[in-house]
Design a protein around this motif. Structure first.
Motif, PDB file in Angstrom:
ATOM      1  N   ALA A   1       0.809  -1.223   0.000  1.00 34.73           N
ATOM      2  CA  ALA A   1       0.000   0.000   0.000  1.00 34.73           C
ATOM      3  C   ALA A   1       0.846   1.278   0.000  1.00 34.73           C
ATOM      4  N   VAL A   2       2.172   1.133  -0.145  1.00 28.82           N
ATOM      5  CA  VAL A   2       3.041   2.317  -0.228  1.00 28.82           C
ATOM      6  C   VAL A   2       2.814   3.001  -1.573  1.00 28.82           C
ATOM      7  N   HIS A  34       4.665   9.732   1.460  1.00 30.01           N
ATOM      8  CA  HIS A  34       3.815   8.539   1.341  1.00 30.01           C
ATOM      9  C   HIS A  34       4.447   7.427   0.485  1.00 30.01           C
ATOM     10  N   THR A  35       5.693   7.673  -0.018  1.00 32.67           N
ATOM     11  CA  THR A  35       6.409   6.607  -0.729  1.00 32.67           C
ATOM     12  C   THR A  35       7.160   5.731   0.281  1.00 32.67           C
ATOM     13  N   GLY A  36       6.856   5.928   1.558  1.00 38.03           N
ATOM     14  CA  GLY A  36       7.433   5.111   2.621  1.00 38.03           C
ATOM     15  C   GLY A  36       6.361   4.679   3.596  1.00 38.03           C
ATOM     16  N   ASP A  83      -1.653   5.014   0.084  1.00 43.72           N
ATOM     17  CA  ASP A  83      -1.354   5.526  -1.263  1.00 43.72           C
ATOM     18  C   ASP A  83      -2.508   6.319  -1.873  1.00 43.72           C
ATOM     19  N   GLY A  84      -3.455   6.733  -1.055  1.00 44.64           N
ATOM     20  CA  GLY A  84      -4.566   7.523  -1.582  1.00 44.64           C
ATOM     21  C   GLY A  84      -5.780   6.696  -1.963  1.00 44.64           C
ATOM     22  N   PRO A 108      11.708   4.781   3.716  1.00 42.76           N
ATOM     23  CA  PRO A 108      11.353   4.628   2.298  1.00 42.76           C
ATOM     24  C   PRO A 108      10.949   3.198   1.958  1.00 42.76           C
ATOM     25  N   GLY A 109       9.945   3.061   1.095  1.00 39.14           N
ATOM     26  CA  GLY A 109       9.474   1.737   0.684  1.00 39.14           C
ATOM     27  C   GLY A 109      10.567   0.923   0.015  1.00 39.14           C
TER      28      GLY A 109
END
Length: 368
Positions: free
Chosen positions: A142-143, A152-154, A170-171, A195-196
């Motif tokens: 879900a990243v 939000h990339t993490g 991720d929205g 970070p993802g």
């Protein structure tokens, strides 16, 4: 520099360190692995975002350090026979022998390799590797991959009391996992966003059953197992206030078998593809869930028994997002909560402790 080492151990360390090597870089040394033979043998890969350092059991006869091309070094060790690898270097000329095979290649100056950032350990926690691995794998999907909101990339790591909560959003969906930790240090509560891309590497290095320690520094995070250290940069910014985003006390609640729900959705999804996109139309009745979809090549329908009355709620979902949540959920029976056909679906364990929460936003359905 001169050392000897078992091929399998060296190959494992090279593969681990290589995962943080830059594919292409303006600093040529970053496309290589830093090999350091001191009191122990250490291999380091670093791409200025994430660094991985692996320790290898080796017999060190002469100390030294240099940088070797990660791709070439990895291929040479991989193709070597299963025996002891003898490694020696003089003036950046490297000799690698194993069995009847021998290579002479050129290395480069270790001074050109940037140092891994030192992590001033402000706060930290310790937990089992297998627990952290499952928490990452069950939230990483879900990243976000949208760089317009880098934070939000993490995944958010939140530590309070003896509990760690990991959250990814991720929205379109949210994934949350909560577990007890073995030990915490520093000022509680504390939180950071990792970070993802780095977390997918952490998931791979947490392959044992021992403990892993996580340290939060001012700008970096350090993950450490017995033989491997991973350092990554913290993501800065305001993470979603997830507690307010998850609707609770929804009036419609049903329960179902996770595997049966997933299999029904997978069957209906067979006619959906990247070219032929279509939402799932889900109707939650009394004791039965009906799933249908329609694309240019035809239509599909399936039914799955549920417990409870869905009050005839009709709601649309992206099939992939719903399947990702059901695959990740670490429980056999799930509770699905709904407020309306346009409100998010919240997925929780049907019984016991709420150690996970998944939320999937619905998609708008066209009128029949």
């Amino acid at each position: 520099m001169k050392f000897s080492c078992e091929k399998a151990l060296l190959l494992s360390a090279v593969s681990t360190a290589s995962r943080a090597v830059a594919v292409k870089s303006s600093i040529p040394a970053l496309e290589g692995i830093l090999i350091e033979a001191g009191n122990e043998l250490r291999l380091t890969g670093y791409n200025l975002e994430t660094g991985i350092r692996a320790r290898v059991p080796a017999e060190i006869r002469e100390k030294g350090s240099l940088v070797l091309s990660a791709r070439l070094f990895g291929e040479i060790i991989r193709k070597m026979p299963d025996d002891v690898v003898v490694f020696s270097s003089e003036n950046y000329t490297v000799n690698i022998k194993c069995g009847l095979s021998e290579f002479n290649i050129l290395g480069t100056d270790p001074e050109e390799f940037p140092e891994l950032p030192a992590v001033d350990q402000v706060n930290g926690l310790t937990m089992g590797q297998s627990v952290l691995r499952s928490m990452i794998s069950q939230t990483l999907f879900a990243v976000s991959d949208n760089e317009s909101r880098p934070v939000h990339t993490g995944s958010l790591f939140e530590v309070s009391g003896e509990e760690l909560t990991v959250v990814s959003v991720d929205g379109y969906r949210l994934a949350l996992r909560r577990e007890k930790v073995a030990h915490t240090q520093g000022v509680l509560p504390f939180s950071f966003v990792a970070p993802g891309s780095a977390l997918s590497e952490v998931e791979k290095i947490c392959s044992g059953e021992e403990e892993v320690s996580i340290s939060q520094g001012a700008r970096h995070i350090l993950f450490q197992t017995r033989d491997i250290v991973l350092v990554c940069r913290r993501l800065e910014g305001e993470f979603l206030a997830y507690q307010n985003a998850i609707p609770r006390n929804s009036p419609i609640r049903v329960e179902g078998d996770a595997r049966a729900l997933l299999q029904s959705i997978e069957r209906v999804s067979l006619i959906i593809s990247d070219k032929l996109k279509s939402p799932l139309r889900c109707v939650f009745g009394d004791g039965m869930l009906s799933i249908t979809t329609k694309t240019a090549i035809g239509d599909a329908a399936d039914q799955c028994p549920i417990t409870g009355d869905g009050q005839g709620l009709e709601i649309g979902f992206n099939n992939k997002y719903l399947m990702d949540a059901l695959k990740a959920a670490p429980a056999d029976r799930l509770r699905l909560e709904f407020a309306s056909g346009v409100a998010p679906c919240v997925i929780l364990p049907a019984g016991g402790e709420e150690n996970f929460i998944y939320m999937v936003l619905p998609v708008r359905l066209k009128a029949n």
